[in-house]
Design a protein around this motif. Structure first.
Motif, PDB file in Angstrom:
ATOM      1  N   CYS A 263       0.791  -1.308  -0.030  1.00  0.00           N
ATOM      2  CA  CYS A 263      -0.054  -0.140  -0.177  1.00  0.00           C
ATOM      3  C   CYS A 263       0.952   1.353   0.115  1.00  0.00           C
ATOM      4  CB  CYS A 263      -1.009  -0.119   1.224  1.00  0.00           C
ATOM      5  SG  CYS A 263      -2.236  -1.410   1.331  1.00  0.00           S
TER       6      CYS A 263
ATOM      7  N   GLN B  81      -0.276   5.075  -0.215  1.00  0.00           N
ATOM      8  CA  GLN B  81      -1.801   5.391   0.014  1.00  0.00           C
ATOM      9  C   GLN B  81      -1.818   5.655   1.639  1.00  0.00           C
ATOM     10  OE1 GLN B  81      -3.948   1.717  -0.860  1.00  0.00           O
ATOM     11  NE2 GLN B  81      -2.630   1.167  -2.477  1.00  0.00           N
TER      12      GLN B  81
ATOM     13  N   SER C 211       0.936   8.976   4.736  1.00  0.00           N
ATOM     14  CA  SER C 211       1.217   8.005   3.528  1.00  0.00           C
ATOM     15  C   SER C 211       1.918   6.833   3.960  1.00  0.00           C
ATOM     16  CB  SER C 211       1.889   8.781   2.378  1.00  0.00           C
ATOM     17  OG  SER C 211       1.133   9.836   1.732  1.00  0.00           O
TER      18      SER C 211
END
Length: 271
Positions: free
Chosen positions: A241, A244, A252
């Protein structure tokens, strides 16, 4: 690579089809796996009733009155129960043909899997003898983990992935467990308190059990014993991820390399 939840999912999937049945034939189409498939493997299984289907780490153990066979899925292998006359594909290297007109088929495109005969004392086999405790068993405790980590400067994530410390906590689930326990994967294993070890042990169990319940994690080639993919991939919080937002704080997710593997974590939540 199939990890503990994928292997446990496979064990649960194949066990009902094998237990109490005779392996009538062992068909070896390609003996050149990670280690050669020898005559001892075929001789130990053929004509005998499967009494137990167990797991130790990422190894599956098929036991009969004569001893135990070890199966390992390698990096891309899978086991499926099929009709005994199902035509084999290019990468279908091994069949255990049962007395119920079914077969257990090992498919392994990269041939990093294994099919070995471990004999009457399988836990003394060199591949199993030095393994750490099972993460879902009672001997994997905070006190144990804290004691093993004492004085170690190794970052906690690769430390968890050492099968001599604990088995089956591979790359995906180490990242997810450390996120759940709010521990920075770069922190030295020896600098984690007993209290935080307790949180980590609990997180490892929770993550692994959730993955097993969902049928494992599909990233590339893993399929379950019935040909169905796992679905835990949809529930990953940080693994894969990068960039994200963290599901907790919105920061993040960061990706870095540790011990030649990708690590994912939240630099705000994990300390």
């Amino acid at each position: 690579m199939p990890e503990l939840p994928e292997v446990e999912t496979t064990r649960r999937g194949i066990a009902p089809h094998l237990l109490g049945h005779v392996i009538e034939r062992v068909i070896v189409r390609e003996p050149r796996l990670r280690w050669p498939v020898t005559a001892a493997f075929s001789d130990g299984l053929q004509g005998r009733v499967i009494e137990r289907v167990e797991r130790r780490g990422k190894y599956l153990l098929l036991s009969n009155a004569a001893g135990t066979a070890l199966l390992h899925l390698g990096m891309s292998g899978s086991l499926r129960v099929l009709a005994a006359d199902a035509p084999p594909g290019k990468h279908d290297h091994l069949d255990l043909v049962l007395d119920n007109e079914r077969c257990l088929r090992l498919t392994d495109p990269r041939r990093f899997g294994a099919a070995l005969w471990a004999g009457a004392q399988p836990l003394t086999h060199p591949l199993l003898a030095a393994l750490g405790p099972e993460p879902l068993e009672t001997d994997f405790t905070a006190k144990y983990l804290h004691a093993r980590a004492a004085g170690r400067s190794t970052p906690i994530k690769p430390f968890l992935m050492d099968s001599h410390v604990v088995v089956g906590v591979g790359n995906i689930y180490a990242s997810e467990s450390l996120f759940m326990a709010s521990i920075d994967p770069r922190r030295a294993a020896g600098r984690i308190s007993l209290e935080r070890c307790a949180r980590l042990v609990s997180a490892i169990r929770e993550v692994l059990l959730a993955a097993i319940e969902q049928g494992g994690t599909t990233l590339r080639d893993f399929v379950g014993s019935e040909g169905k993919p796992g679905y835990f991939r949809q529930r990953l919080q940080v693994y894969d991820c990068a960039g994200q937002p963290c599901p907790r704080c919105g920061t993040s997710v960061v990706q870095l390399r540790q011990a030649q593997r990708s690590t994912y974590f939240c630099p705000h939540c994990q300390r």
